[in-house]
Design a protein around this motif. Sequence first.
Motif: not given
Length: 216
Positions: A52-74
């Motif tokens: 669950a995420i507000d995709l208009a929230d830049q900080d929230a999107v950046a945190a999610l992207a960093a998490d997915v990137r770290a766990r799945w490589g991209g």
Amino acid sequence: MTAEGRTILVAGAGGTAGRAVCAALTAGGAHVVALGSRAASLSGVAAAETHAIDLADQDAVAALAADVRARWGGVDGLVHLVGGWRGGAGEADWEWLERRVLTTLRVASRELRDDLSASSAGRLVAVSSASVAEPRWGMANYVTLKAAVETWMAALATGWRVKGTPTAAITFVVRSLDDEGVVDALAESIAALWELPHAQLNGALVSLGDGKVVEE
């Protein structure tokens, strides 16, 4: 190539179209990350994980992207199905629509642009409206924002074309997702994007009518 093994984010996954797209991608072997504004809306979605995420929230999107990137490589794909409808040309309706239709796309695609560029088959997908080609005052806000979506996608496509990366920005154009067969056609078409060469797809406006792809 196929979607199998690809990490694909689906925004707006709790809606009818989002659920169908998640199901099609999951059936194709993709690792689907389903995103929605409310956790309850994601219940029962066919995905490897939900957020669950507000995709208009830049900080929230950046945190999610960093998490997915770290766990799945991209990230290999972002499917943007966030939107809504309000008619008219008033300010309150504009603000309501702009955040959902355009800002969520801008924020998420900016954050994931480098990931998609680095993928061996990055795909960015958005949905526009056939009403852009026949705008009326009664839907002025909506068609203006959908036209902006098409322009944003075209700019990304040009950037990837210049870079020469195997990445593609594709916009599907529909008259209504409520028309018979359109949601199924959209889901099938999106799931097949990883089977097609990026040069064929990048910058494409693909019209869906009567449940079928009718032009590109």
